[in-house]
Design a protein around this motif. Structure first.
Motif, PDB file in Angstrom:
ATOM      1  N   ARG A   2      31.392 -31.945 -26.158  1.00 33.86           N
ATOM      2  CA  ARG A   2      30.123 -32.437 -25.618  1.00 33.86           C
ATOM      3  C   ARG A   2      29.862 -33.872 -26.054  1.00 33.86           C
ATOM      4  NH1 ARG A   2      28.190 -27.314 -27.888  1.00 33.86           N
ATOM      5  NH2 ARG A   2      28.212 -25.749 -26.228  1.00 33.86           N
ATOM      6  N   GLU A  38      31.460 -31.997 -21.445  1.00 34.52           N
ATOM      7  CA  GLU A  38      30.103 -31.660 -21.029  1.00 34.52           C
ATOM      8  C   GLU A  38      29.178 -32.776 -21.492  1.00 34.52           C
ATOM      9  OE1 GLU A  38      27.633 -27.579 -20.990  1.00 34.52           O
ATOM     10  OE2 GLU A  38      27.970 -28.354 -23.012  1.00 34.52           O
ATOM     11  N   LEU A  40      25.216 -34.114 -22.025  1.00 36.23           N
ATOM     12  CA  LEU A  40      23.835 -33.686 -22.228  1.00 36.23           C
ATOM     13  C   LEU A  40      22.948 -34.916 -22.334  1.00 36.23           C
ATOM     14  CD1 LEU A  40      24.445 -31.067 -25.083  1.00 36.23           C
ATOM     15  CD2 LEU A  40      24.241 -30.578 -22.641  1.00 36.23           C
ATOM     16  N   VAL A  46      22.391 -31.496 -17.578  1.00 34.19           N
ATOM     17  CA  VAL A  46      23.705 -31.084 -18.069  1.00 34.19           C
ATOM     18  C   VAL A  46      24.718 -31.396 -16.978  1.00 34.19           C
ATOM     19  CG1 VAL A  46      25.130 -29.171 -18.899  1.00 34.19           C
ATOM     20  CG2 VAL A  46      22.686 -29.224 -19.423  1.00 34.19           C
ATOM     21  N   ARG A  48      29.204 -32.059 -16.067  1.00 32.22           N
ATOM     22  CA  ARG A  48      30.599 -31.933 -16.482  1.00 32.22           C
ATOM     23  C   ARG A  48      31.421 -32.960 -15.733  1.00 32.22           C
ATOM     24  NH1 ARG A  48      28.245 -27.144 -16.684  1.00 32.22           N
ATOM     25  NH2 ARG A  48      28.549 -25.844 -18.527  1.00 32.22           N
ATOM     26  N   LYS A 133      23.846 -31.505 -29.364  1.00 29.68           N
ATOM     27  CA  LYS A 133      25.264 -31.694 -29.031  1.00 29.68           C
ATOM     28  C   LYS A 133      26.098 -30.585 -29.663  1.00 29.68           C
ATOM     29  CE  LYS A 133      27.590 -35.341 -30.620  1.00 29.68           C
ATOM     30  NZ  LYS A 133      28.077 -36.742 -30.693  1.00 29.68           N
ATOM     31  N   GLY A 136      24.526 -27.044 -27.840  1.00 26.71           N
ATOM     32  CA  GLY A 136      24.651 -26.900 -26.398  1.00 26.71           C
ATOM     33  C   GLY A 136      23.337 -26.769 -25.661  1.00 26.71           C
TER      34      GLY A 136
END
Length: 236
Positions: A2, A38, A40, A46, A48, A133, A136
């Motif tokens: 992340r 991922e 954030l 969110v 990808r 981070k 999630g």
């Protein structure tokens, strides 16, 4: 893996250049070109995408974006004691889904030489982002600047209003997703005058254990108690 990006920067099909800190994070984690990551933004966004190294900076090509719903409102208002302990509190609050952390200036915090001050708040906000981070969560808690107890109590507070107190009742078994506020005193607790103000504002005392807890421990216990009570309500 992340990484963090600025709020509102996630666009489907867009390309995001990571800042120096997040690029360093990927380098330390030995990320490779075209690795899926991922993203954030701490405000519900969110995404990808595939990470690619461009010179010494990593970029991410975004191929999926999602805006997750806000968390159920939970404010933890805590006596602004030692700043390092408060930093630990913020990390755990972020992991437990707290939406707002309010440091309170009280009579007893004024005597704490290492107490949290306005200039420490940016570091706390950074710590909250680092915590999501790791966990999630799509939402980082809002970290307010220290303010007086009187000013905080003057706000219109709906929903559950709880006060951590070793002599209080058991925490609620069930809570709905409406707003909840938990007040936690500094080391030594609230003074009698402060307690009178809190009682007048309609806060119900709850015990978070058999023993007196440090303020940062009480904050974690309170957040967990609210999460469990809400979970019971959600599952009948």
């Amino acid at each position: 893996m992340r990484v963090l990006v600025p709020p509102g920067s996630l666009t489907l099909g867009g390309t995001i250049e990571l800042d120096e800190e997040e690029s360093h994070h990927l380098a330390v984690r030995r990320a490779h070109s075209d690795e899926l990551v991922e993203l954030l933004d701490g405000a519900g966004g969110v995404a990808r995408g595939k990470a690619r190294l461009r010179g010494r900076v990593w970029i991410v090509e975004v191929d999926a974006v999602e805006l997750r719903p806000p968390l159920a409102p939970l404010t933890i208002a805590v006596g602004a004691g030692d700043r390092d302990h408060f930093g630990w509190l913020v990390e755990k609050a972020a992991e437990l889904g707290v939406t707002t952390v309010v440091p309170l200036e009280t009579e007893r915090t004024q005597a704490v030489a290492t107490r949290l001050r306005d200039r420490h708040v940016p570091k706390l906000r950074w710590a909250a982002l680092q915590a999501i981070k790791q966990s999630g969560s799509a939402w980082a808690p809002a970290i307010e600047a220290p303010g007086t107890l009187e000013r905080f109590l003057a706000r219109a507070a709906g929903g559950a209003r709880l006060l951590a107190d070793v002599g209080g009742d058991d925490p609620p078994v069930r809570l709905d997703e409406g707003p909840a506020v938990v007040l936690i005193g500094p080391e030594g607790g609230f003074t009698n005058d402060e307690r009178s103000l809190i009682d007048s504002a309609g806060y119900a005392a709850i015990a978070l254990g058999r023993f007196t807890l440090r303020f940062e421990t009480a904050a974690v216990a309170a957040a967990a108690a609210v999460a469990i009570a809400r979970g019971r309500s959600a599952h009948g």
